[in-house]
Design a protein around this motif. Structure first.
Motif, mmCIF file in Angstrom:
data_model
loop_
_atom_site.group_PDB
_atom_site.id
_atom_site.type_symbol
_atom_site.label_atom_id
_atom_site.label_comp_id
_atom_site.label_asym_id
_atom_site.label_seq_id
_atom_site.Cartn_x
_atom_site.Cartn_y
_atom_site.Cartn_z
ATOM 1 N N GLU A 187 7.843 15.290 -1.569
ATOM 2 C CA GLU A 187 8.090 16.585 -0.922
ATOM 3 C C GLU A 187 7.889 17.739 -1.877
ATOM 4 N N GLN A 188 8.387 17.530 -3.096
ATOM 5 C CA GLN A 188 8.322 18.621 -4.063
ATOM 6 C C GLN A 188 6.878 18.931 -4.444
ATOM 7 N N ALA A 189 6.000 17.930 -4.318
ATOM 8 C CA ALA A 189 4.584 18.162 -4.629
ATOM 9 C C ALA A 189 3.807 18.652 -3.406
ATOM 10 N N TRP A 190 4.110 18.114 -2.226
ATOM 11 C CA TRP A 190 3.230 18.323 -1.069
ATOM 12 C C TRP A 190 3.854 19.127 0.067
ATOM 13 N N HIS A 191 5.190 19.197 0.125
ATOM 14 C CA HIS A 191 5.882 20.016 1.135
ATOM 15 C C HIS A 191 5.422 19.748 2.561
ATOM 16 N N THR A 208 0.845 -1.201 0.000
ATOM 17 C CA THR A 208 0.000 0.000 0.000
ATOM 18 C C THR A 208 0.876 1.245 0.000
ATOM 19 N N ILE A 209 0.357 2.317 -0.589
ATOM 20 C CA ILE A 209 1.069 3.585 -0.706
ATOM 21 C C ILE A 209 0.058 4.679 -1.000
ATOM 22 N N GLU A 210 0.405 5.930 -0.690
ATOM 23 C CA GLU A 210 -0.387 7.038 -1.225
ATOM 24 C C GLU A 210 -0.034 7.148 -2.697
ATOM 25 N N PHE A 211 -0.980 6.810 -3.558
ATOM 26 C CA PHE A 211 -0.667 6.672 -4.979
ATOM 27 C C PHE A 211 -0.704 8.032 -5.676
ATOM 28 N N GLU A 212 0.335 8.828 -5.431
ATOM 29 C CA GLU A 212 0.445 10.143 -6.094
ATOM 30 C C GLU A 212 1.774 10.160 -6.858
ATOM 31 N N PRO A 213 1.897 11.026 -7.873
ATOM 32 C CA PRO A 213 3.062 10.964 -8.784
ATOM 33 C C PRO A 213 4.421 11.023 -8.101
ATOM 34 N N GLY A 214 4.543 11.824 -7.021
ATOM 35 C CA GLY A 214 5.827 11.912 -6.333
ATOM 36 C C GLY A 214 6.276 10.561 -5.808
ATOM 37 N N LEU A 215 5.420 9.910 -5.032
ATOM 38 C CA LEU A 215 5.789 8.616 -4.444
ATOM 39 C C LEU A 215 5.878 7.506 -5.492
ATOM 40 N N GLN A 216 5.142 7.643 -6.583
ATOM 41 C CA GLN A 216 5.254 6.665 -7.670
ATOM 42 C C GLN A 216 6.681 6.639 -8.230
ATOM 43 N N ASP A 217 7.365 7.783 -8.176
ATOM 44 C CA ASP A 217 8.777 7.825 -8.567
ATOM 45 C C ASP A 217 9.698 7.475 -7.398
ATOM 46 N N ASP A 218 9.329 7.945 -6.212
ATOM 47 C CA ASP A 218 10.218 7.788 -5.049
ATOM 48 C C ASP A 218 10.417 6.329 -4.656
ATOM 49 N N LEU A 219 9.355 5.519 -4.739
ATOM 50 C CA LEU A 219 9.473 4.132 -4.274
ATOM 51 C C LEU A 219 10.471 3.327 -5.118
ATOM 52 N N PRO A 220 10.312 3.287 -6.449
ATOM 53 C CA PRO A 220 11.349 2.550 -7.214
ATOM 54 C C PRO A 220 12.734 3.183 -7.087
ATOM 55 N N ALA A 221 12.812 4.513 -6.906
ATOM 56 C CA ALA A 221 14.122 5.169 -6.776
ATOM 57 C C ALA A 221 14.821 4.752 -5.487
ATOM 58 N N ILE A 222 14.082 4.712 -4.376
ATOM 59 C CA ILE A 222 14.722 4.333 -3.108
ATOM 60 C C ILE A 222 15.120 2.857 -3.139
ATOM 61 N N LEU A 223 14.314 2.021 -3.816
ATOM 62 C CA LEU A 223 14.678 0.601 -3.929
ATOM 63 C C LEU A 223 15.948 0.432 -4.756
ATOM 64 N N ASP A 224 16.071 1.208 -5.847
ATOM 65 C CA ASP A 224 17.298 1.142 -6.660
ATOM 66 C C ASP A 224 18.503 1.674 -5.890
ATOM 67 N N ASN A 225 18.226 2.600 -4.976
ATOM 68 C CA ASN A 225 19.297 3.142 -4.159
ATOM 69 C C ASN A 225 19.780 2.103 -3.134
#
Lengths: 167, 167, 167
Positions: free
Chosen positions: C101-105, A73-90
């Motif tokens: 963050e950039q979307a919701w601050h 589960t996640i807040e399905f908004e564009p920011g987190l849609q990018d953040d989740l795969p990015a943090i996993l790749d990190n």
């Protein structure tokens, strides 16, 4: 010969007496993904399965078939849609150094590890016939593999059809 | 006195009419581990429990009793069997600096944290009496503790014995 | 008209014959949190719900409603109560660089990601009417959000009231 009434039972006693029918219901849903980091909101499809089940109180299991995608589960908004795969790749970066790579050379060692850590399975409660989720909490499917895939997700609802005691 | 027929019910109506029996079934399995990073494939043992249950449609929960081992799914091949404990040690390394170490001095602070992040519990769907897993998706048990342990894993199957509507 | 006896059934045959009643039971529990890293032991409250359900064999699902808190198991001692939020902040640190963050601050991008990776949902088996947990394994709720919250946790028990075959 028994009639259909045998599927019903009486629960409780006296004024609390009410009918219920305990059951399971299962349906598969499909998602076509575009490759690594592609994320889908499954909430509407899972809601449809729960509605079709007629189950009022219970749980629903959402399960990704395959070892390189995850459910959660996640807040399905564009920011987190990018953040989740990015943090996993990190945390678990693409690399040719994984033992999986040295054996299979298919470039998806990190996909397997990301999917395993996040997990393929989620259980969400159902109350009054509805998924119990926060307002900003959706069910997602995350593709961790390096190429697009046709994904099968099994949705299993278990519970009963009784009305809540409020009714 | 009621006879055994009461456990059966009639579901649906008309041509869709079929018998079902909803039930739960639970069995413990044991795994002897050799210490940190030892990984076992539980798929065959869980399959045996599902077969013994007679349940056709439902879910199975696989749960590790104890706070320093985890359950999940993975492609169970030698590369990933090494990669998973290695990436966990990379993310959550052994260290004497954990608060847990300073209180207990048992050298397994990272074991607790790795097991908690990966999680002790997995739910897998059952369809037509079989676990629904991908071809390269197996159920694993990962020992995170620093020494070998006798592990108890509780397998709980919930669902019904009805035949699928295709039959 | 059917009487209350219809909720019971006969399972097995001959000497193995025994009564059972399969059911679901759901209750919400509340937790008031103090903000990021606040961790609560839910074991006693979940045990109360399992006791109230009367279910002897089955599973209980514990689910956090909302996308910035998590549920899991841990040895609930002061060292690990600090270590778990610390390692999560180390892996997924607070930062203004997240797309969220950039979307919701609202300063809680890391809260969302930590909660998603840890997960909102746990399933624990029930045997002989009791949660099956290790001696040093408790059910926790971890607040990942940056401010205190009133949290709703849904506890759903599914299983049957039959006595174990030993009785």
């Amino acid at each position: 010969m028994p009639s259909a009434v045998y599927i019903y039972g009486l629960h409780g006693a006296g004024e609390d007496l009410r009918w219920f029918k305990l059951m399971s219901y299962q349906q598969q849903i499909s998602v076509t993904t575009k490759g690594h980091g592609d994320i889908h909101d499954l909430t509407e499809q899972v809601t449809s399965v729960v509605n079709a089940s007629g189950i009022q109180t219970g749980t629903v299991n959402v399960f990704n078939v395959g070892s390189t995608a995850a459910i959660g589960t996640i807040e399905f908004e564009p920011g987190l849609q990018d953040d989740l795969p990015a943090i996993l790749d990190n945390l678990i970066p693409p690399s040719r150094n994984y033992g999986h790579e040295q054996a299979w050379h298919d470039g998806n060692g990190h996909s397997h590890l990301q999917a395993t850590v996040l997990g393929p399975s989620l259980v969400v409660p159902i109350s009054d016939g509805k998924l119990v989720l926060g307002t900003w909490q959706q069910i997602f499917h995350l593709e961790c593999d390096v190429r697009g895939r046709e994904r099968t997700i099994v949705v299993t609802v278990i519970g009963d059809e009784r009305q809540s005691t409020r009714n």
